[in-house]
Design an enzyme around this catalytic site. Structure first.
Site, PDB file in Angstrom:
ATOM      1  N   LYS A   1      16.345  -8.668  10.773  1.00 20.41           N
ATOM      2  CA  LYS A   1      16.735  -8.692   9.355  1.00 20.41           C
ATOM      3  C   LYS A   1      17.901  -9.664   9.135  1.00 20.41           C
ATOM      4  CE  LYS A   1      13.634  -5.783   7.920  1.00 20.41           C
ATOM      5  NZ  LYS A   1      12.520  -6.262   7.094  1.00 20.41           N
TER       6      LYS A   1
ATOM      7  N   SER B   1      17.808  -5.524   5.424  1.00 20.27           N
ATOM      8  CA  SER B   1      18.184  -4.128   5.652  1.00 20.27           C
ATOM      9  C   SER B   1      19.705  -4.007   5.668  1.00 20.27           C
ATOM     10  CB  SER B   1      17.634  -3.645   6.997  1.00 20.27           C
ATOM     11  OG  SER B   1      18.210  -2.391   7.329  1.00 20.27           O
TER      12      SER B   1
ATOM     13  N   SER C   1       0.810  -1.228   0.000  1.00 22.78           N
ATOM     14  CA  SER C   1       0.000   0.000   0.000  1.00 22.78           C
ATOM     15  C   SER C   1       0.840   1.273   0.000  1.00 22.78           C
ATOM     16  CB  SER C   1      -0.915   0.005   1.230  1.00 22.78           C
ATOM     17  OG  SER C   1      -0.194  -0.395   2.384  1.00 22.78           O
TER      18      SER C   1
ATOM     19  N   TYR D   1      15.752  -4.530  15.706  1.00 24.59           N
ATOM     20  CA  TYR D   1      15.319  -4.470  14.299  1.00 24.59           C
ATOM     21  C   TYR D   1      16.329  -5.165  13.390  1.00 24.59           C
ATOM     22  CZ  TYR D   1      14.500  -2.543   9.656  1.00 24.59           C
ATOM     23  OH  TYR D   1      14.304  -2.411   8.301  1.00 24.59           O
TER      24      TYR D   1
ATOM     25  N   ALA E   1      18.552  -7.336  14.093  1.00 24.87           N
ATOM     26  CA  ALA E   1      18.628  -8.781  14.339  1.00 24.87           C
ATOM     27  C   ALA E   1      17.504  -9.519  13.602  1.00 24.87           C
ATOM     28  CB  ALA E   1      18.581  -9.071  15.833  1.00 24.87           C
TER      29      ALA E   1
ATOM     30  N   ILE F   1      15.955   4.612   3.088  1.00 26.67           N
ATOM     31  CA  ILE F   1      15.129   5.087   1.969  1.00 26.67           C
ATOM     32  C   ILE F   1      14.065   6.050   2.494  1.00 26.67           C
ATOM     33  CG2 ILE F   1      13.762   4.362  -0.021  1.00 26.67           C
ATOM     34  CD1 ILE F   1      16.427   2.913   0.006  1.00 26.67           C
TER      35      ILE F   1
HETATM   36  P1  NDP Z   1       6.522   1.799   5.180  1.00 24.59           P
HETATM   37  O1  NDP Z   1       6.375   2.093   6.627  1.00 24.59           O
HETATM   38  O2  NDP Z   1       6.563   2.944   4.207  1.00 24.59           O
HETATM   39  O3  NDP Z   1       5.361   0.802   4.706  1.00 24.59           O
HETATM   40  C1  NDP Z   1       5.121  -0.344   5.461  1.00 24.59           C
HETATM   41  C2  NDP Z   1       4.178  -1.257   4.734  1.00 24.59           C
HETATM   42  O4  NDP Z   1       4.017  -2.446   5.527  1.00 24.59           O
HETATM   43  C3  NDP Z   1       2.797  -0.680   4.542  1.00 24.59           C
HETATM   44  O5  NDP Z   1       2.256  -1.179   3.346  1.00 24.59           O
HETATM   45  C4  NDP Z   1       2.023  -1.216   5.745  1.00 24.59           C
HETATM   46  O6  NDP Z   1       0.617  -1.358   5.530  1.00 24.59           O
HETATM   47  C5  NDP Z   1       2.645  -2.584   5.922  1.00 24.59           C
HETATM   48  N1  NDP Z   1       2.589  -3.066   7.293  1.00 24.59           N
HETATM   49  C6  NDP Z   1       3.007  -2.449   8.415  1.00 24.59           C
HETATM   50  N2  NDP Z   1       2.735  -3.210   9.503  1.00 24.59           N
HETATM   51  C7  NDP Z   1       2.132  -4.341   9.050  1.00 24.59           C
HETATM   52  C8  NDP Z   1       1.604  -5.504   9.663  1.00 24.59           C
HETATM   53  N3  NDP Z   1       1.606  -5.664  10.985  1.00 24.59           N
HETATM   54  N4  NDP Z   1       1.052  -6.446   8.858  1.00 24.59           N
HETATM   55  C9  NDP Z   1       1.021  -6.287   7.526  1.00 24.59           C
HETATM   56  N5  NDP Z   1       1.496  -5.205   6.872  1.00 24.59           N
HETATM   57  C10 NDP Z   1       2.047  -4.251   7.640  1.00 24.59           C
HETATM   58  O7  NDP Z   1       7.851   0.899   5.076  1.00 24.59           O
HETATM   59  P2  NDP Z   1       8.918   0.748   3.889  1.00 24.59           P
HETATM   60  O8  NDP Z   1       8.214   0.647   2.607  1.00 24.59           O
HETATM   61  O9  NDP Z   1       9.967   1.769   4.051  1.00 24.59           O
HETATM   62  O10 NDP Z   1       9.605  -0.658   4.288  1.00 24.59           O
HETATM   63  C11 NDP Z   1       9.267  -1.856   3.641  1.00 24.59           C
HETATM   64  C12 NDP Z   1      10.265  -2.928   4.056  1.00 24.59           C
HETATM   65  O11 NDP Z   1      11.590  -2.492   3.762  1.00 24.59           O
HETATM   66  C13 NDP Z   1      10.252  -3.269   5.550  1.00 24.59           C
HETATM   67  O12 NDP Z   1      10.424  -4.651   5.718  1.00 24.59           O
HETATM   68  C14 NDP Z   1      11.475  -2.526   6.089  1.00 24.59           C
HETATM   69  O13 NDP Z   1      12.001  -3.153   7.230  1.00 24.59           O
HETATM   70  C15 NDP Z   1      12.421  -2.624   4.899  1.00 24.59           C
HETATM   71  N6  NDP Z   1      13.441  -1.591   4.871  1.00 24.59           N
HETATM   72  C16 NDP Z   1      13.100  -0.267   4.797  1.00 24.59           C
HETATM   73  C17 NDP Z   1      14.095   0.709   4.783  1.00 24.59           C
HETATM   74  C18 NDP Z   1      13.793   2.176   4.734  1.00 24.59           C
HETATM   75  O14 NDP Z   1      14.698   2.973   4.996  1.00 24.59           O
HETATM   76  N7  NDP Z   1      12.577   2.587   4.400  1.00 24.59           N
HETATM   77  C19 NDP Z   1      15.519   0.350   4.851  1.00 24.59           C
HETATM   78  C20 NDP Z   1      15.757  -1.072   4.913  1.00 24.59           C
HETATM   79  C21 NDP Z   1      14.745  -1.983   4.925  1.00 24.59           C
HETATM   80  P3  NDP Z   1      -0.408  -0.086   5.755  1.00 24.59           P
HETATM   81  O15 NDP Z   1      -0.078   0.893   4.657  1.00 24.59           O
HETATM   82  O16 NDP Z   1      -1.768  -0.660   5.623  1.00 24.59           O
HETATM   83  O17 NDP Z   1      -0.117   0.471   7.099  1.00 24.59           O
END
Ligand code: NDP
Length: 252
Positions: free
Chosen positions: A161, A144, A12, A157, A159, A190
């Site tokens: 990953k 990550s 989303s 966090y 750990a 990001i």
């Molecule tokens: P965002 O916070 O922008 O988006 C998170 C997404 O995960 C949303 O779609 C959200 O749904 C969904 N979500 C959150 N909690 C749950 C849950 N309990 N069950 C199901 N879905 C859930 O995160 P990012 O896009 O930045 O991150 C995506 C991935 O990348 C993660 O695994 C993060 O650890 C990893 N990552 C991100 C980095 C960064 O700097 N952004 C760096 C390294 C890794 P909804 O919109 O409905 O809330």
């Protein structure tokens, strides 16, 4: 990549949304999940439609393993209704949450919440969906950069990953007999809503990361969505069991 279907958790917003849109650009349809933001998810579905591809949004809490069997049934139904298929091709385990807190202050509840969503959920969701993944399919798990380098405040966090990177290798080994490739993608910092949007909205943090990155800037969602779509393309079929960092070259 025509006629392929991806299932992207957390599609989303942020990196998941960018992945869905880049896959659509390459002719891939998606089942995307959201947790709370149904409207955002529907907007992504509409954007995929504008690109001439199909998408469905399903609600899922990746921290609630007891719902995974039901979720797998919903996926099965969506595959039948929308695509007249009984399998999908690519699973992107992207949904995740962050926690920035000193090691000495992290509570057991915070730890459990993080583990449930970032690791246990990925483990058992993949298990529940395995019968629906086509032989010769692919899995991408979001890791990550913090699993390679260490910044204070990220012990729990990072750990989770690190566990994802190890799980990725084991899945690659065990799913090889079904020709399923499994890799983890490790983004650097990001600009998304992640962690309260700190990388995007806190100039000091943003400047620090840019100063430590060979390419001299912070990452954008498109940098990761495009890279995951590339990883899932036909030409990359021999990359397997790897952790691939996409960070513009941070802390080299
Ligand atoms: P965002 O916070 O922008 O988006 C998170 C997404 O995960 C949303 O779609 C959200 O749904 C969904 N979500 C959150 N909690 C749950 C849950 N309990 N069950 C199901 N879905 C859930 O995160 P990012 O896009 O930045 O991150 C995506 C991935 O990348 C993660 O695994 C993060 O650890 C990893 N990552 C991100 C980095 C960064 O700097 N952004 C760096 C390294 C890794 P909804 O919109 O409905 O809330």
């Amino acid at each position: 990549m025509d006629n392929k279907i991806a299932l992207v958790t957390g599609g989303s917003r942020g990196l998941g949304k960018s992945t869905v849109l880049h896959l659509a650009q390459k002719g891939v349809d998606s089942i995307l999940t959201f947790h709370s933001k149904a409207d955002e998810a529907q907007q992504v579905v509409a954007e995929v439609g504008h690109k001439g591809r199909k998408a469905v949004a399903l609600q899922l809490d990746t921290g609630e393993t007891r719902n995974f069997a039901d979720f797998a049934e919903q996926v099965k139904t969506a595959l039948q209704d929308k695509w007249q298929r009984d399998s999908f091709d690519f699973l992107v385990n992207n949904a995740g949450i962050g926690l920035n807190s000193p090691f000495s202050e992290i509570s057991e509840d915070q730890f459990d919440h993080l583990i449930n969503i970032n690791f246990k959920g990925v483990f058992f969701l993949t298990q529940a969906l395995l019968p629906l993944i086509a032989d010769g399919g692919r899995i991408v798990n979001l890791s990550s950069g913090l699993a390679r380098f260490s910044l204070p405040g990220h012990s729990a966090y990072a750990a989770t990953k690190g566990a994802i990177d190890v799980l990725t290798r084991y899945l690659a080994k065990e799913l090889g007999d079904r020709r399923i490739c499994v890799n983890s993608v490790a983004p650097g910092a990001i600009e998304t809503d992640f962690g309260g949007g700190v990388v995007r909205d806190n100039q000091e943090v943003n400047d620090f990361i840019a100063s430590q990155t060979a390419l001299g800037r912070v990452g954008l969602p498109e940098d990761i969505g495009a890279m995951i779509a590339l990883l899932l393309s036909e030409g990359n079929r021999w990359i397997n069991g790897q952790r691939i960092e996409a960070s513009g070259g941070i802390f080299l």
